[in-house]
Scaffold this motif. Structure first.
Motif, PDB file in Angstrom:
ATOM      1  N   TYR A  93       0.828  -1.204   0.000  1.00 17.53           N
ATOM      2  CA  TYR A  93       0.000   0.000   0.000  1.00 17.53           C
ATOM      3  C   TYR A  93       0.864   1.256   0.000  1.00 17.53           C
ATOM      4  CZ  TYR A  93      -2.565   3.927   1.788  1.00 17.53           C
ATOM      5  OH  TYR A  93      -3.060   5.192   1.959  1.00 17.53           O
ATOM      6  N   LYS A  94       1.836   1.330   0.896  1.00 18.36           N
ATOM      7  CA  LYS A  94       2.689   2.515   0.999  1.00 18.36           C
ATOM      8  C   LYS A  94       3.401   2.812  -0.319  1.00 18.36           C
ATOM      9  CE  LYS A  94       5.534   1.966   4.387  1.00 18.36           C
ATOM     10  NZ  LYS A  94       6.399   1.798   5.563  1.00 18.36           N
ATOM     11  N   ALA A  95       3.928   1.770  -0.940  1.00 19.71           N
ATOM     12  CA  ALA A  95       4.659   1.958  -2.197  1.00 19.71           C
ATOM     13  C   ALA A  95       3.760   2.487  -3.312  1.00 19.71           C
ATOM     14  CB  ALA A  95       5.298   0.637  -2.620  1.00 19.71           C
ATOM     15  N   LYS A  96       2.505   2.091  -3.294  1.00 21.85           N
ATOM     16  CA  LYS A  96       1.577   2.517  -4.349  1.00 21.85           C
ATOM     17  C   LYS A  96       0.896   3.849  -4.036  1.00 21.85           C
ATOM     18  CE  LYS A  96       0.775  -2.140  -5.998  1.00 21.85           C
ATOM     19  NZ  LYS A  96      -0.117  -3.283  -6.065  1.00 21.85           N
ATOM     20  N   ALA A  97       0.646   4.139  -2.768  1.00 16.77           N
ATOM     21  CA  ALA A  97      -0.108   5.337  -2.396  1.00 16.77           C
ATOM     22  C   ALA A  97       0.705   6.617  -2.568  1.00 16.77           C
ATOM     23  CB  ALA A  97      -0.602   5.228  -0.956  1.00 16.77           C
ATOM     24  N   ARG A  98       1.963   6.580  -2.210  1.00 15.02           N
ATOM     25  CA  ARG A  98       2.765   7.812  -2.217  1.00 15.02           C
ATOM     26  C   ARG A  98       2.814   8.499  -3.583  1.00 15.02           C
ATOM     27  NH1 ARG A  98       7.835   9.222   1.264  1.00 15.02           N
ATOM     28  NH2 ARG A  98       8.100  11.352   0.564  1.00 15.02           N
TER      29      ARG A  98
END
Length: 96
Positions: A20-25
């Motif tokens: 999630y973090k890798a895609k959201a930023r």
């Protein structure tokens, strides 16, 4: 006027949350978002009402930009990853 998305996250699936973090930023940044705090050590001074877990603060150029990011078609499938990986409280607050 700037606005901030503030998220308190209790991570239940750390592997999925990393995805999630890798895609959201990059999506947040494409809507003008600037990460001001993301996890990290917290020093809770007073705690009468709230026990934070993991805080994320993202600054946007406006409340409208923050809301547009959250409701964007690019973010929708990524938000589903977060919903499956963590329990969250999320708010948008106006800056000063």
């Amino acid at each position: 006027m700037s606005a901030y998305i503030i998220v308190d996250t209790k991570i239940e699936d750390p592997v999925a949350y990393e995805d999630y973090k890798a895609k959201a930023r990059p999506i947040a940044e494409s809507y003008g978002g600037i990460y001001r705090a993301r996890g990290g050590d917290m020093n809770v001074i007073e705690n009468d009402l709230w026990e934070p877990h993991r805080l994320v603060i993202v600054e946007f150029p406006s409340k409208e930009a923050a809301q547009t990011f959250l409701s964007s078609p690019e973010y929708a499938p990524v938000a589903k990853i977060r919903h499956g990986a963590a329990k969250c409280s999320l708010t948008i607050i106006d800056g000063m």
